[in-house]
Design an enzyme around this catalytic site. Sequence first.
Site, PDB file in Angstrom:
ATOM      1  N   TRP A 114       0.864  -1.172   0.000  1.00 49.22           N
ATOM      2  CA  TRP A 114       0.000   0.000   0.000  1.00 49.22           C
ATOM      3  C   TRP A 114       0.895   1.215   0.000  1.00 49.22           C
ATOM      4  O   TRP A 114       2.108   1.092   0.177  1.00 49.22           O
ATOM      5  CB  TRP A 114      -0.982  -0.060   1.157  1.00 49.22           C
ATOM      6  CG  TRP A 114      -0.447   0.224   2.504  1.00 49.22           C
ATOM      7  CD1 TRP A 114       0.384  -0.564   3.239  1.00 49.22           C
ATOM      8  CD2 TRP A 114      -0.707   1.383   3.278  1.00 49.22           C
ATOM      9  NE1 TRP A 114       0.643   0.037   4.434  1.00 49.22           N
ATOM     10  CE2 TRP A 114      -0.016   1.234   4.481  1.00 49.22           C
ATOM     11  CE3 TRP A 114      -1.470   2.532   3.070  1.00 49.22           C
ATOM     12  CZ2 TRP A 114      -0.044   2.196   5.476  1.00 49.22           C
ATOM     13  CZ3 TRP A 114      -1.508   3.482   4.063  1.00 49.22           C
ATOM     14  CH2 TRP A 114      -0.805   3.307   5.246  1.00 49.22           C
ATOM     15  N   ASP A 133       5.438  -5.081   3.158  1.00 52.58           N
ATOM     16  CA  ASP A 133       5.601  -6.004   4.278  1.00 52.58           C
ATOM     17  C   ASP A 133       6.688  -7.024   3.961  1.00 52.58           C
ATOM     18  O   ASP A 133       6.911  -7.366   2.801  1.00 52.58           O
ATOM     19  CB  ASP A 133       4.290  -6.770   4.547  1.00 52.58           C
ATOM     20  CG  ASP A 133       3.230  -5.888   5.191  1.00 52.58           C
ATOM     21  OD1 ASP A 133       3.576  -4.779   5.635  1.00 52.58           O
ATOM     22  OD2 ASP A 133       2.061  -6.316   5.246  1.00 52.58           O
ATOM     23  N   ASP A 162      -4.314  -2.177   7.273  1.00 51.35           N
ATOM     24  CA  ASP A 162      -4.607  -3.318   8.148  1.00 51.35           C
ATOM     25  C   ASP A 162      -4.540  -4.651   7.419  1.00 51.35           C
ATOM     26  O   ASP A 162      -4.511  -5.706   8.042  1.00 51.35           O
ATOM     27  CB  ASP A 162      -5.994  -3.156   8.779  1.00 51.35           C
ATOM     28  CG  ASP A 162      -6.053  -1.918   9.642  1.00 51.35           C
ATOM     29  OD1 ASP A 162      -5.162  -1.763  10.480  1.00 51.35           O
ATOM     30  OD2 ASP A 162      -6.969  -1.108   9.452  1.00 51.35           O
TER      31      ASP A 162
END
Lengths: 185, 379
Positions: A114, A133, A162
């Site tokens: 993101w 990530d 999230d």
Amino acid sequence: MDKIVEQMTRMVAQRTSRRGFLARLGRLVAGGLIIPLLPVNRVLSQAVAQAAESAPGATPVPEGLEAMVKHGNPNDDTACDYWKYCAIDGYLCSCCGGGSHDCPPGASPSPTSWVGTCRHPGDGKDYIISYRDCCGKTPCGRCLCTNTKGEMPLYRTQLDSDLIWCFGAPTMVYHCSTAEIVGVK
Amino acid sequence: MHKRLAIAASAILFLFVASGVARAQLRPDQMTSLRLAAPQPHWAYVLDMPNAVPQVTKIYIVDTDRQKMLGQLNGGYLASFVMSPDHREYYMVGTFYSRVWHGTRTDAVEILDASTLNFKGEVVIPPKRLLIVPKNNSAGITPDGRFMLVENLTPATSVSVIDLKARRFVGEIETPGCVQVLVSGPRRFSSMCADGSILTVHLDDSGKAKTRKQSKPFFDPSKDPVFDQPVIAGTDAYFDSYHGMIYKVDLSGDVAKAEPGWSALDDADRKASWRPGGWQTIAESAGGAKIYLLMHQGGEWTHKQDGKEVWVLDTAKKTRISRIPLKTDAYSIRVSSGANPILESLSLVQSQLETYSLPDGKYLGVYHGLGAPFLIYGL
């Protein structure tokens, strides 16, 4: 802006199998809605405009983790206030054997991410940051940051922090978070 | 000889007394597994996502009237919790890697008995369910208990349909650009789309998509996004926005119909920077006649800040009825169902659940030690 989108598209294309990427793109476009993939320029300009007005809010950190969170230094990449982390959400890879844009040994960088925009305190420029990530191990559990500047609900998928952003990585097991400069806004 | 007799007599006497004492002692325990009575409106089902190892999700069942832990359910990696409408079964929709942190991925709907909390069976589904810090509406069940709907995100979006009666996966429904499952009828669900619209899908009796219609956008996500965890009362969904706007959306038709939004804030509230925030930020009671907002004071992008107060709003008059100050700042709230609703507030930081009576907002009590609690479910 176009350049950046082009650069990002190239990056993703380079890092994922083209067939897989096209298949995913095709499915996103299928319903005539390409919005989740390309909301970046429109939404980010809003996000930055709004975020510039005030500081991001403090969000809760579960018991026992508070002591591990450092604040206050925009040049320390193990602190939540490090300039690139303005919208980071997760455990800092810098505290887990990795770096601000490197995975710890044995963890794989996700080819998908993101995005957010952070202002560099030195040159005053707004940089587009890809929050990628590192995947393949259980959560590192150190230096949890929950910065929410520009963070959007799940229906704006590309701006949701999230989610487990390990799409395209060997497993969807989240380990820690990095912030990679993609370009200047 | 006499001495020996005396010793023998003493020994017999001792044994007699000892056995008498033994008779007065506690009986040996008989170990068993307890069962739960029928679920009650004041039972809170608290989802704990263990931060260090989210490979096992927990649901704690707490009787808030007695401040008593009743039991625990387990699920897989970042699992969603769903309850059957007749309250006889619980479902944990989870993801499993064959070697926990690596290996082959399997996604499954695990079926648990609501009385014994035992594992009863499972339905394996395509390994593409949404993996996210657990949110409401990532999985849902039709009011007749027939179909389970599970959100997929790869990041292409679709919904897996599971026939719970036949215990099998039926198929997948593509929902491009739209996420989550807001179930509002026996054969109907809606999803939230990136442009601020709602997609409504009607199913046939085999679980296939019959109609699929998208509404007009009812808000501008780039100006004031609504939170992605609306509360549903019957066929109405209530959304709250980052800036405190309330939107009621009727999901009952072929196309979702939104009423014009209204603000939960007046000028003084805005000046004092009140706004909704947290994780589960909105709740309802009396079929949506009242809604409850978790409120804090903060600037832009403070949408995940803990709430200090719960504001009670009258949705017909579009006004605030009361403000309930919370003893402990909360990340999530819920209002229980039934004739005597209570307010439940969850603190992620303090790992605890507090309860308040309604409508007066009187503090009732606290339950500690709930791990990293993100969500509260209930009947």
